[in-house]
Design an enzyme around this catalytic site. Sequence first.
Site, PDB file in Angstrom:
ATOM      1  N   HIS A 185      20.982  63.958 103.125  1.00 19.38           N
ATOM      2  CA  HIS A 185      20.929  63.297 101.825  1.00 19.38           C
ATOM      3  C   HIS A 185      20.721  64.350 100.754  1.00 19.38           C
ATOM      4  CE1 HIS A 185      19.764  60.547  98.613  1.00 19.38           C
ATOM      5  NE2 HIS A 185      20.369  59.634  99.330  1.00 19.38           N
TER       6      HIS A 185
ATOM      7  N   ASP B 247      22.335  54.738 105.898  1.00 21.70           N
ATOM      8  CA  ASP B 247      23.543  54.255 106.565  1.00 21.70           C
ATOM      9  C   ASP B 247      23.506  54.388 108.083  1.00 21.70           C
ATOM     10  OD1 ASP B 247      24.897  53.530 104.206  1.00 21.70           O
ATOM     11  OD2 ASP B 247      25.375  55.626 103.809  1.00 21.70           O
TER      12      ASP B 247
END
Length: 429
Positions: free
Chosen positions: A306, A363
Site C-alpha cells: 500500500h 483487497d
Amino acid sequence: MPNTAILEVDGKRYEFPIIEGSENERGIDISNLRKETGLITLDNGYMNTGSCLSAITYLDGEKGILRYRGIPIEELAEHSNFLETSYLLIYGELPTKKQSEDFRTNLTRHTMIHEDMKRFYDGFPRDAHPMAILSSAVNTLSTFYQEEESQPHGRKLTYSILRLLGKLPTIAAFSYKKSIGQPFVYPTNSLTYSANFLKMMFGVPAEEYEVNPAAEHALRLLFMLHADHEQNCSTSTVRLVGSAGTNLYAAISAGIAALWGHLHGGANQRVVEMLKRIQAEGGDGEKFLERVKNREEGVRLMGFGHRVYKNFDPRATIIKKACDNLLSKMGISDPLLDIAMKLEEAALKDDYFVERKLYPNVDFYSGIIYRAIGIPLNMFTVMFAIGRLPGWIAQFKEMVDSPDTKIGRPRQVYTGPVHRHYVPLAERG
Ligand code: CMC
C-alpha cells in the site's frame, strides 16, 4: 518546533511556512514557491505532495490507524451501519435519530432509475465489464437531471447526493442482471441498503427472495470499510475533475474509472484470479512468491502493499476476521481461503516483503467474502465503488464548499526537443 522551512537556491534563502494538521501532521506550504523562486517541485506519483486540507479521514500508515471524522474504523465497523457512516463522512457528524430517519427516507425516494435508462443497457455487449457500465451510467445521470448539470451547491448538491447514493446499487445490480439475461429487479425501499442490493442482484420476479442475514452483515461491513480513504487515486480524480467546475455525476464517473485500475480497486478481482491460478497450478503459493520476487513480467502479489500503510492495513485485519466468521456461519469451506492464508503467512516471513513493508491490504480477503455471498468476479470492483461512493461525495462537497479551492493544474518539467522549425513533407526524405 520551527514553523518555517528554509530553502536555499543559488545562494539565496527563502522561507516557507510549515502548517500543522489536527493530528500534528506537518507540511511545507509551497504555494508561493514559483512566484518567489521561479522553481517548481517534481514529485513522481505525488508520493510527498499534499493536494488539499481535509477534515474527513485521518490515516496513519505507520501505526495502521484509520478514522472517519475522528472515529476509529474499528468502532464504526462494530456499531454503525453504511448510511449512518455515509452521513458522518458527508456532513461531518453522526446523525441524530431524526436526521438519520430523514436521510434514509429521502434517499429511498431516489432508488429507482429513470425507465428510459433501462434501454441504455441494451447498447452494451453482454460481456461488458460492469465498471465500464457503472462509470457510463453515472455520467448519464447528468443528462437526466440537467438542472444539476452545472456544479451543484446547497440544495442542488443535496439532491445529487441522494440520487447517487440511492441509484448506484440499482445501476450496478441492473448491469449484472443484463449480463446474465435475467429481468431487472426493482429496489425494495423497506430493506436496508445492503439487503436491497442483494435482492436486486439475486432475486427474480418469479420467486420470493429471502436475504441471508450473514451475507447482509458482511456486505454492510465491507461497504463501511471501503467508504473513504482520503486522497487515494480515485478520490483525487474526483477532486481534480470536480475542481474544473464539473457536476458531481461527471466527477464520480471519472472516480469510478480510476478505481477500476488493477493497482487500485481492481486489485480485488485480480487477487481472486491470482488465487485461482495458484490453485490451478497445484496450490503452491511459495512457488508463486518466487515468481513475484523474480519480477516476472506482470506478476505481483495482488492484495499486498500500500502506498500509505507500511505496517498493517486496519481494514484487512477486520476483513480477515469477518471472512472467517462468514464462511463458518454459511458452512462454506473455500479452498482459495486456505491458499490465501498460506500465501500471507509465507509472504510475512519472507525478507523481500518484510524489507519493503508489504502487508495484506483491503483487497486481499474481501474477494473471498464476495465469493461466499455469490457476487461474480467481475462485480468485485463494483462493490468497492458502491462502498467508496460516500467518501467521493464527501471529498467533492468539501472541495466545492471551500473558498480556497482552485482548479487542479499540475506543472511539468519539459524534456522534449528544444525549439526547431517545421520541415515540409517533400524535404523529409
Ligand atoms: N508484490 C510485489 N512487490 C511489490 C508489491 C506487490 N504487491 N507492492 C510493492 N512491491 C514492491 C515494488 O516492486 C517495489 O520494490 P522495489 O523498490 O524493489 O522496486 C516496492 O515494493 C515499493 O513498491 P511501489 O510500487 O513503489 O509502491 P507504491 O506505493 O507505488 O505502490 C501499490 C502501492 C498498492 C500500487 C503496490 O503495493 C501494488 O501494486 N500492490 C498490488 C496491487 C494492490 O493490491 N492494490 C490495492 C491497493 S489497496 C486498495 C486501493 O488502494 O484500491
